[in-house]
Design a protein around this motif. Structure first.
Motif, PDB file in Angstrom:
ATOM      1  N   THR A   1     -27.411  -1.859  33.135  1.00 19.81           N
ATOM      2  CA  THR A   1     -27.105  -2.891  34.086  1.00 19.81           C
ATOM      3  C   THR A   1     -25.610  -3.190  34.262  1.00 19.81           C
ATOM      4  O   THR A   1     -24.921  -3.316  33.513  1.00 19.81           O
ATOM      5  CB  THR A   1     -27.907  -4.241  33.558  1.00 19.81           C
ATOM      6  N   ARG A   2     -25.498  -3.126  35.608  1.00 17.08           N
ATOM      7  CA  ARG A   2     -23.905  -3.596  36.215  1.00 17.08           C
ATOM      8  C   ARG A   2     -23.633  -4.896  35.667  1.00 17.08           C
ATOM      9  O   ARG A   2     -24.235  -5.829  36.251  1.00 17.08           O
ATOM     10  CB  ARG A   2     -23.830  -3.135  37.647  1.00 17.08           C
ATOM     11  N   CYS A   3     -22.495  -5.021  35.138  1.00 20.75           N
ATOM     12  CA  CYS A   3     -21.754  -6.446  34.605  1.00 20.75           C
ATOM     13  C   CYS A   3     -21.451  -7.152  36.036  1.00 20.75           C
ATOM     14  O   CYS A   3     -20.881  -6.301  36.858  1.00 20.75           O
ATOM     15  CB  CYS A   3     -20.700  -6.312  33.834  1.00 20.75           C
ATOM     16  N   ILE A   4     -21.760  -8.357  36.073  1.00 24.28           N
ATOM     17  CA  ILE A   4     -21.517  -9.133  37.315  1.00 24.28           C
ATOM     18  C   ILE A   4     -19.856  -9.255  37.457  1.00 24.28           C
ATOM     19  O   ILE A   4     -19.538  -9.444  38.461  1.00 24.28           O
ATOM     20  CB  ILE A   4     -22.068 -10.518  37.235  1.00 24.28           C
ATOM     21  N   GLN A   5     -19.205  -9.192  36.354  1.00 23.35           N
ATOM     22  CA  GLN A   5     -17.868  -9.106  36.389  1.00 23.35           C
ATOM     23  C   GLN A   5     -17.207  -7.872  36.954  1.00 23.35           C
ATOM     24  O   GLN A   5     -15.851  -7.811  36.807  1.00 23.35           O
ATOM     25  CB  GLN A   5     -17.034  -9.585  35.141  1.00 23.35           C
ATOM     26  N   LEU A   6     -17.950  -6.710  37.023  1.00 23.50           N
ATOM     27  CA  LEU A   6     -17.421  -5.422  37.419  1.00 23.50           C
ATOM     28  C   LEU A   6     -17.333  -5.583  39.135  1.00 23.50           C
ATOM     29  O   LEU A   6     -18.101  -5.819  39.647  1.00 23.50           O
ATOM     30  CB  LEU A   6     -18.449  -4.315  37.183  1.00 23.50           C
ATOM     31  N   ASN A   7     -15.857  -5.399  39.515  1.00 25.64           N
ATOM     32  CA  ASN A   7     -15.728  -5.320  40.815  1.00 25.64           C
ATOM     33  C   ASN A   7     -16.280  -4.324  41.823  1.00 25.64           C
ATOM     34  O   ASN A   7     -16.698  -3.128  41.067  1.00 25.64           O
ATOM     35  CB  ASN A   7     -14.278  -5.807  41.414  1.00 25.64           C
TER      36      ASN A   7
ATOM     37  N   ARG B   1     -13.198  -8.070  36.285  1.00 37.13           N
ATOM     38  CA  ARG B   1     -12.390  -9.148  36.799  1.00 37.13           C
ATOM     39  C   ARG B   1     -12.036 -10.212  35.599  1.00 37.13           C
ATOM     40  O   ARG B   1     -11.103 -11.076  36.004  1.00 37.13           O
ATOM     41  CB  ARG B   1     -13.540  -9.981  37.776  1.00 37.13           C
ATOM     42  N   LEU B   2     -12.253  -9.851  34.395  1.00 38.17           N
ATOM     43  CA  LEU B   2     -11.914 -10.721  33.137  1.00 38.17           C
ATOM     44  C   LEU B   2     -10.974 -10.011  32.555  1.00 38.17           C
ATOM     45  O   LEU B   2     -10.298 -10.732  31.735  1.00 38.17           O
ATOM     46  CB  LEU B   2     -13.365 -11.023  32.414  1.00 38.17           C
ATOM     47  N   PHE B   3     -10.500  -8.698  32.767  1.00 33.93           N
ATOM     48  CA  PHE B   3      -9.503  -8.247  31.918  1.00 33.93           C
ATOM     49  C   PHE B   3      -8.303  -8.807  31.983  1.00 33.93           C
ATOM     50  O   PHE B   3      -7.829  -9.490  33.037  1.00 33.93           O
ATOM     51  CB  PHE B   3      -9.065  -6.773  32.502  1.00 33.93           C
ATOM     52  N   GLY B   4      -7.809  -8.986  30.653  1.00 37.20           N
ATOM     53  CA  GLY B   4      -6.836  -9.991  30.245  1.00 37.20           C
ATOM     54  C   GLY B   4      -6.847 -11.483  30.326  1.00 37.20           C
ATOM     55  O   GLY B   4      -5.861 -12.213  29.949  1.00 37.20           O
ATOM     56  N   LEU B   5      -8.080 -11.863  30.546  1.00 43.34           N
ATOM     57  CA  LEU B   5      -8.569 -13.347  30.495  1.00 43.34           C
ATOM     58  C   LEU B   5      -9.143 -13.576  29.250  1.00 43.34           C
ATOM     59  O   LEU B   5      -9.611 -12.671  28.440  1.00 43.34           O
ATOM     60  CB  LEU B   5      -9.302 -13.729  31.645  1.00 43.34           C
ATOM     61  N   ASP B   6      -8.893 -15.097  28.705  1.00 39.70           N
ATOM     62  CA  ASP B   6      -9.575 -15.451  27.263  1.00 39.70           C
ATOM     63  C   ASP B   6     -10.974 -15.590  27.418  1.00 39.70           C
ATOM     64  O   ASP B   6     -11.701 -15.502  26.362  1.00 39.70           O
ATOM     65  CB  ASP B   6      -8.959 -16.855  27.075  1.00 39.70           C
TER      66      ASP B   6
ATOM     67  N   GLY C   1     -11.369   2.677  37.142  1.00 40.00           N
ATOM     68  CA  GLY C   1     -12.660   2.850  38.205  1.00 40.00           C
ATOM     69  C   GLY C   1     -13.644   3.794  37.361  1.00 40.00           C
ATOM     70  O   GLY C   1     -14.730   3.753  38.128  1.00 40.00           O
ATOM     71  N   CYS C   2     -13.782   3.920  36.254  1.00 38.37           N
ATOM     72  CA  CYS C   2     -15.003   4.428  35.745  1.00 38.37           C
ATOM     73  C   CYS C   2     -16.168   3.527  35.549  1.00 38.37           C
ATOM     74  O   CYS C   2     -17.134   3.751  36.034  1.00 38.37           O
ATOM     75  CB  CYS C   2     -14.602   5.064  34.134  1.00 38.37           C
ATOM     76  N   GLY C   3     -15.916   2.499  34.803  1.00 40.79           N
ATOM     77  CA  GLY C   3     -16.892   1.368  34.802  1.00 40.79           C
ATOM     78  C   GLY C   3     -18.031   1.836  33.826  1.00 40.79           C
ATOM     79  O   GLY C   3     -18.980   0.908  33.433  1.00 40.79           O
ATOM     80  N   ALA C   4     -18.163   2.934  33.339  1.00 42.32           N
ATOM     81  CA  ALA C   4     -19.133   3.406  32.458  1.00 42.32           C
ATOM     82  C   ALA C   4     -19.310   2.013  31.098  1.00 42.32           C
ATOM     83  O   ALA C   4     -20.676   2.014  30.765  1.00 42.32           O
ATOM     84  CB  ALA C   4     -19.000   4.489  31.769  1.00 42.32           C
ATOM     85  N   CYS C   5     -18.518   1.606  30.554  1.00 45.02           N
ATOM     86  CA  CYS C   5     -18.502   0.680  29.465  1.00 45.02           C
ATOM     87  C   CYS C   5     -18.849  -0.604  29.875  1.00 45.02           C
ATOM     88  O   CYS C   5     -19.542  -1.329  29.180  1.00 45.02           O
ATOM     89  CB  CYS C   5     -17.540   0.887  28.458  1.00 45.02           C
ATOM     90  N   CYS C   6     -19.126  -0.702  31.397  1.00 44.35           N
ATOM     91  CA  CYS C   6     -19.516  -2.118  31.806  1.00 44.35           C
ATOM     92  C   CYS C   6     -20.932  -1.893  32.427  1.00 44.35           C
ATOM     93  O   CYS C   6     -21.364  -2.922  32.925  1.00 44.35           O
ATOM     94  CB  CYS C   6     -18.394  -2.506  32.899  1.00 44.35           C
TER      95      CYS C   6
END
Length: 82
Positions: free
Chosen positions: A31-37, A43-48, A6-11
């Motif tokens: 800027t918040r990454c679009i993949q950060l929920n 949302r991409l964690f663990g995906l190729d 839930g930190c999200g700072a790196c995103c």
């Protein structure tokens, strides 16, 4: 060190120059990454499809500090000086 969920700072804080699904030109700093929920989880964690730069980032106490606000401050600083 493990990520603080839930930190999200790196995103949010750093710029990412490589394409991200939904952000083909990467993202600018602070800027918040679009993949950060809404829970600040990737949302991409663990995906190729997760960008290599994201895969390569490892949480570290010197970068992430002791709190989510400290992580954001540290990452914004590092972005400015690099």
């Amino acid at each position: 060190m493990d990520c603080r969920l839930g930190c999200g700072a790196c995103c949010i804080a750093p710029s990412i120059s490589s394409p991200i699904p939904g952000m083909p030109n990467g993202k600018p700093a602070n800027t918040r990454c679009i993949q950060l929920n809404d829970d600040n989880l990737c949302r991409l964690f663990g995906l190729d499809s997760r960008p290599k730069v994201c895969l390569d980032f490892a949480p570290d106490i010197d970068v992430c500090g002791d709190s989510d606000p400290q992580a954001m401050t540290n990452l914004i600083y590092l972005e400015k000086v690099t």
